[in-house]
Each structure stands twice: as structure tokens, then as C-alpha cells.
Design an enzyme around this catalytic site. Structure first.
Site, PDB file in Angstrom:
ATOM      1  CE  LYS A 136      41.317  38.728  33.100  1.00 49.98           C
ATOM      2  NZ  LYS A 136      40.926  37.542  33.871  1.00 49.98           N
ATOM      3  NE  ARG A 190      36.465  35.347  39.600  1.00 54.17           N
ATOM      4  CZ  ARG A 190      37.552  35.611  38.879  1.00 54.17           C
ATOM      5  NH1 ARG A 190      38.392  36.560  39.267  1.00 54.17           N
ATOM      6  NH2 ARG A 190      37.828  34.919  37.794  1.00 54.17           N
ATOM      7  CG  HIS A 201      39.533  31.449  37.588  1.00 58.28           C
ATOM      8  ND1 HIS A 201      40.501  31.303  36.624  1.00 58.28           N
ATOM      9  CD2 HIS A 201      39.839  32.591  38.256  1.00 58.28           C
ATOM     10  CE1 HIS A 201      41.354  32.320  36.703  1.00 58.28           C
ATOM     11  NE2 HIS A 201      40.984  33.110  37.679  1.00 58.28           N
ATOM     12  NE  ARG A 229      39.754  30.351  32.149  1.00 62.53           N
ATOM     13  CZ  ARG A 229      39.478  29.338  32.977  1.00 62.53           C
ATOM     14  NH1 ARG A 229      38.908  28.241  32.511  1.00 62.53           N
ATOM     15  NH2 ARG A 229      39.770  29.410  34.249  1.00 62.53           N
ATOM     16  CE1 TYR A 242      49.206  70.621  43.516  1.00 65.66           C
ATOM     17  CE2 TYR A 242      49.583  68.498  42.459  1.00 65.66           C
ATOM     18  CZ  TYR A 242      49.028  69.770  42.435  1.00 65.66           C
ATOM     19  OH  TYR A 242      48.306  70.174  41.350  1.00 65.66           O
ATOM     20  CB  CYS A 278      51.207  65.960  39.662  1.00 70.26           C
ATOM     21  SG  CYS A 278      52.476  66.900  40.532  1.00 70.26           S
ATOM     22  CG  ASP A 280      47.424  65.598  34.501  1.00 72.69           C
ATOM     23  OD1 ASP A 280      46.661  64.632  34.350  1.00 72.69           O
ATOM     24  OD2 ASP A 280      47.085  66.671  35.040  1.00 72.69           O
TER      25      ASP A 280
END
Ligand code: PLP
Length: 386
Positions: free
Chosen positions: A43, A141, A170, A226, A270, A318, A320
Site C-alpha cells: 500500500k 478501526r 489487526h 501480513r 525564507y 523550501c 522544492d
């Protein structure tokens, strides 16, 4: 050090060691009795490692089944030609049922409304609607409560389109060695499975252990385990670290895009929170930021590796890009670092020479867990498989 083809269009990337993934799968398989199946949680794009490539590597090393969180994740694997069993670890909206049936993605089931609609859809397609029954034994859950399990099955079992391929729960505290809550959950689970069997229900594959459960509680392996985080070479908790040796699969690398010696007193990024304190401090820029998973909360608190040594990241991270500082002052020679140049390799996660920055170190700094660190780096960076 990279001995592979880097992305040609960006000097920041994620490196995934598929050999490490295969090694981890074999190590986990080694914990299981003969015949116990291994379901691999892929996942969230395999915890940020790339679901398609990882699924194939895991299967090659002995994985039996795969688990996803969303319908789209299951569809992605099917479209890539992956034909092995896929379980969605949740129920889907009713509007997604046709897609589940079309792509043979098994849902986890806990409401009769969903189960019957799924059975109808499967029957209409002349298919068997395989599902796994989710039991809520204490995590609060998803799942049917233990006391409702038999009634639930009786309410849906008449449907010829449905087949129970598994029954699972779980754990909330599987990483604790001696835990009353864990024992309560596991007792509720095993009691419910036995009661379902006594009531004549086919429970399919029985499974409950996640990675920490699998390592610490082998008595609960049942028919299948799992695994998740351990596949990627990370420990789910301190309690498991002494029990199994794992190899981290993810490194995060970048190359310096600019390096200058600003004057003393000049600020960086910044807010200009970091000021050049002394002469000979070099500030280097790398093209990776919080939109790539490098959380802004790490600003000014994390290190990167360059030339096999640690350097302090400075100024706000920042979206990027971010910057780090290297003190090249020849007088304070005990700390003196080699100057860096445009194009030099920088390691954000992983090893460089004898130094290493782990996902666990970054998780501790962020106040989170290693799971979130690798998931986040999966967001935008290109992945290179080695
Ligand atoms: C994510 C998940 C797992 C795998 O968990 P790890 O801690 O990574 O081993 C197993 N079962 C369920 C239901 C999950 O959601």
C-alpha cells in the site's frame, strides 16, 4: 555510491535497492513454518518504494499475496500485469464494487450491505466474489465486532456470489512483548475464528500478524502473516531489532546545484533564519524540498552527507529546494570540511562512505515513525531501481 543511470532531468531522486527487498522477504519467510503464506503490504506505493517494481521483486523472493489500501492501488498493479492475489485492507465505497470485480481485487468486508452488493456484482459477472472478513478485536478501526461475527456470516452466507477467502484482524500493540491489550486482542480473535468454524462457516485463510506480530508472536502466524515495514528493511519497533536483521532498501540522493561563500551576516532561505556566522562558510543548494517528502519541520535540525561526512542543513526547507552549510575555515581545522562543488553527490537518507543517515534518525527528528518518512519520499521524486 551511484553506479547506475541517474534521472536525466532532476538532480534529486530516490534509489531503491531491490536486492535488499528480496533479502528482507527471504528473511521474513525464514520466520514462518512451512505452508504459512506471506502477504506483502504494498500500500501507499509500497511505503514510497514503488508498488509495481517491489511487488515483482517480492514475488520473486517468495511472497504469496499482496495487500493494498485503496482500489486505485489494486488497479495499478493489475494494469501492470500482476496476477497474484490482492487484498484491499478496507471496504470500498459501493460505487467501487464493479471495479473490484473487474480487476479481481478482494475487499475486506465488515458491512452486510457492502458484502451483498459485492456478491451481486460478482455473480452478475459469473465470478466468485472472494472477500476477507475483517474483525475488530480492539483496534477500533474497521471490522465486525467479535460478538456479531456469526450473525454477520449467517446474514450473508446464503449469497452464491460470495466466498470467504480469509478472516483477519489487526493488532494495535503487537510491538509490545508482554502486553495485556495484545493478549486480549489475540484471544478475542482466535476465539471468534473457532466459534465461526464451530458454527460451520468456512473462514478461509486466518491471519492477524503484522510485521511486529510476525517477529515477536510466532504462535499467532496462523495461515498467513501480513508483513509491511520489514520488507523495506526498517524495524517496526525497538523490540524487534534484536530478532531479525534487515537491509534498508531506500536511499535519497541529490546533487549540489549551486555552492557559494556568502558574506558574514548574509541570511539563508525564507525568513533568513540562518545567518552566515564566520568567514569561509559555504552554502550549497540541493533541489529537494518538502513537496518531495523532506518535511519542513526538519529545517535547521537535520544533517545531510557530502563527501562521506555530515553537514548541517540550514535555513527553512523550501517546497522544492533546500540549503546546507559547510565550514571550510582552515583555522578551525578540527571541523574543517572539504568545499563542495556543483554536481557533488549529497545523501539525504542512506550511506556515504562510513556515515549513514537512517529513516529512523529522520523520524526521531520529526517526531514521527520511519513509515511516514519513506511514504513521504515516494510523493514526487523519481525512483531509480538498482
Ligand atoms: C499496513 C498494514 C499491515 C502491515 O503493517 P506493518 O506494520 O508495516 O507490518 C498489516 N495489516 C494491515 C491491516 C495493515 O493496514
Amino acid at each position: 555510491m551511484p553506479l547506475y543511470e541517474e534521472p536525466t532531468d532532476r538532480w534529486a531522486w530516490v534509489e531503491i535497492d531491490l536486492n535488499a527487498i528480496r533479502k528482507n522477504v527471504r528473511a521474513l519467510k525464514g520466520l514462518l513454518r512451512r505452508g504459512v503464506k506471506l502477504m506483502c503490504a504494498v500500500k501507499a506505493d509500497a511505503y514510497g518504494h514503488g508498488a509495481i517494481e517491489c511487488t515483482k521483486a517480492m514475488k520473486a523472493a517468495g511472497a504469496d499475496q499482496f495487500a493494498v489500501a485503496t482500489v486505485a492501488e489494486g488497479v495499478e498493479l493489475r494494469k501492470a500485469g500482476i496476477e497474484w492475489p490482492i487484498l484491499m485492507l478496507n471496504q470500498a465505497p459501493l460505487t467501487a464494487i464493479q471495479t473490484l470485480v473487474d480487476y479481481d481485487i478482494m475487499p475486506s468486508v465488515y458491512t452486510s450491505e457492502f458484502a451483498l452488493a459485492y456478491g451481486e456484482c460478482a455473480a452478475a459477472a459469473d465470478k466468485v466474489g472472494n472477500y476477507h472478513l475483517a474483525l475488530d478485536t480492539g483496534m477500533t478501526r474497521i471490522g465486525v465486532l467479535p460478538e456479531d461475527a456469526i450473525e454477520f456470516r449467517h446474514a450473508i452466507d446464503f449469497h452464491r456470489g460470495l466466498k470467504c477467502a480469509g478472516t483477519f484482524t489487526h493488532f494495535a500493540t503487537a510491538d509490545n512483548l508482554q502486553d495485556w491489550d495484545f493478549r486480549l486482542q489475540s484471544e478475542r480473535f482466535m476465539d471468534t475464528v473457532n466459534a465461526l468454524r464451530d458454527a460451520g462457516c468456512d473462514v478461509g485463510l486466518v491471519h492477524c500478524d503484522n510485521t511486529p506480530g510476525m517477529i515477536l508472536h510466532p504462535e499467532l502466524h496462523n495461515d498467513m502473516c501480513r508483513a509491511g515495514i520489514a520488507l523495506y528493511g526498517l524495524q517496526p519497533a525497538e523490540t524487534t531489532a534484536s530478532r531479525i536483521k534487515l537491509t534498508p532498501a531506500m536511499s535519497v540522493r541529490a546533487r549540489v546545484t549551486r555552492a557559494i561563500y556568502p558574506a558574514v551576516g548574509e541570511g539563508v532561505s525564507y525568513g533568513l533564519n540562518y545567518r552566515i556566522p564566520t568567514p569561509h562558510v559555504q552554502v550549497a543548494t540541493i533541489p529537494i524540498g518538502y513537496a518531495d517528502g523532506l518535511s519542513r519541520t526538519l529545517s535547521g535540525r537535520m544533517d545531510v552527507l557530502v563527501h562521506g561526512k555530515r553537514a548541517r542543513q540550514v535555513g527553512n526547507i523550501c517546497m522544492d529546494q533546500c540549503m546546507f552549510a559547510v565550514d571550510t575555515n582552515p583555522v578551525r581545522s578540527y571541523r574543517r570540511a572539504e568545499p563542495v562543488a556543483e554536481g557533488d553527490l549529497v545523501t539525504i537518507i542512506g550511506a556515504d562512505g562510513n556515515e549513514r543517515i537512517t529513516a529512523d534518525e529522520m523520524a526521531d527528528l520529526r517526531g514521527t515513525i520511519n513509515y511516514e518518512v519513506t511514504c513521504n519520499f515516494g510523493m514526487r521524486l523519481e525512483k531509480v531501481y538498482v
